[in-house]
Design an enzyme around this catalytic site. Sequence first.
Site, short mmCIF file in Angstrom:
data_model
loop_
_atom_site.label_atom_id
_atom_site.label_comp_id
_atom_site.label_asym_id
_atom_site.label_seq_id
_atom_site.Cartn_x
_atom_site.Cartn_y
_atom_site.Cartn_z
N GLU A 43 0.83 -1.21 0.00
CA GLU A 43 0.00 0.00 0.00
C GLU A 43 0.86 1.26 0.00
O GLU A 43 0.52 2.24 -0.65
CB GLU A 43 -0.98 0.00 1.18
N TYR A 126 -6.28 7.07 3.72
CA TYR A 126 -6.53 5.99 2.77
C TYR A 126 -5.73 4.74 3.14
O TYR A 126 -6.28 3.63 3.21
CB TYR A 126 -6.16 6.43 1.33
N ASP A 144 -9.51 5.27 -2.84
CA ASP A 144 -8.36 5.73 -3.61
C ASP A 144 -8.87 6.34 -4.92
O ASP A 144 -10.09 6.51 -5.10
CB ASP A 144 -7.35 4.59 -3.85
#
Length: 347
Positions: A43, A126, A144
Site C-alpha cells: 500500500e 486511505y 483511492d
Amino acid sequence: MPANLSAIAPALLDWYDANARSLPWRAPPGTPAPDPYRVWLSEVMLQQTQVATVRPYFEKFVARWPDFASLAAAEDAELMAAWAGLGYYARARNLLACARAVANEHGGMLPDTEEGLRALPGLGAYTAAAIAAIAFGRRAVVVDANVERVVARLFALPQPLPAGRPAIRTATESITPDARAGDFAQAMMDLGSGICTPRTPRCLLCPVRTECDGFATGHPEAFPRKAPRREKPQRHGTLFWLEHDARVLLVRRPAKGLLGGMRALPTGPWAETPPGMAEAPVDADWQVMGAVAHGFTHFRLSCTVAAATLPAHMPAPDGEWWPIDSLDEAGMPTVFVRAQRLMEGLR
Ligand code: SF4
C-alpha cells in the site's frame, strides 16, 4: 442515488470471486487475510504509483527484508538506494520510520485498527483504511483514485473534484458491507483499474451496471467532474557531470527537502529562471551536453546537463567519485538517471 444500494456489494463480490487480479501481496478472494507486513508495504509503494511499476520493487523488498524487524534494521542509505526509481521519496523515509516504530514500539506487529494505524509515520487516511480492511478484515471506507471514479459514476455525483470528495466518501460508506471488507475494497480497486477505466469505461462487462446512475446518463466517462486544472509551475536547473579518472562526482542531497538523503549529481537551485553555471562544483571548462526533464508533484523541472573534466592539479571537491561503469548501482533518483543516460548516449 442508485435505486438498490444493497445490491451493489453482493454483485461486486461475486464478480471479484471470479475475476480478482493475482498480485504478489494479495490473498485470493475468500481466503485468510495476507501477511499485514506485505499489505502495508504494497500500500505504501502503490501510493501514486502503478501496479506494474510496484511489482518488481515489492518482490525485491520482501526477498531482502521479509518482515518489520529486518526492514527496521536496514541502513537509511541502503533503503533509499533500493527505493530509487519508485519516486515520491518521502515515502521511503516514512517506510523506514514506520518499520522502526512497529519493530520497537509494537513488538513487530502492526496495530489492527484504523486509529492505531493512523498514528504511525506515513500512514494517511486511505492507507490506514486499506490496511485495516485488507489485512484485518475491519469495515473501513477505502477511497483511492480508482474508487473515487467508480463511486462518482455509480452515483452520478455532480460536484467536481476535489470539492466533491466528502460526497464520494459518504457514498462509498453507504455501499461498504460489514462482511468481507477487504475483498470489497480490493474489488472496487480492480473494477476501477480494469473495467471502470478513466476514459472509456467498459460498462457492458460491469457487474454493477444495472445499479449505475452514471451509465444511465449515457456519458459515464463525464464523472467524476473535474474543476479546471491549474498548470504546474516550471522550474529550471543545471545538473553537473564532473569526470575524473573514469569516475563521476556524486553528492548526498540534504536530508530535509526534495529527494532528501539521496545520492545525486551536483546541482544548483531549481528556480523559475534558468540559473547558468554559477553553482558548478568547480571552476572548469563546462560544456552544455543537452537537457533532461522530469515532473514532480508540484512542479515541472527542466535541467541543462553540463559536463567537464576535473582540471589537473585542482583539488577534488567533496563527494563520492563513483565509477561511471557501475553508476546504475548508485541508486540515483530518476531525473539524475536521465542525465546519466544522456551522457551514456554521447559516448
Ligand atoms: Fe463504471 Fe460503467 Fe460500471 Fe458504471 S456501469 S461503474 S460507469 S463501468
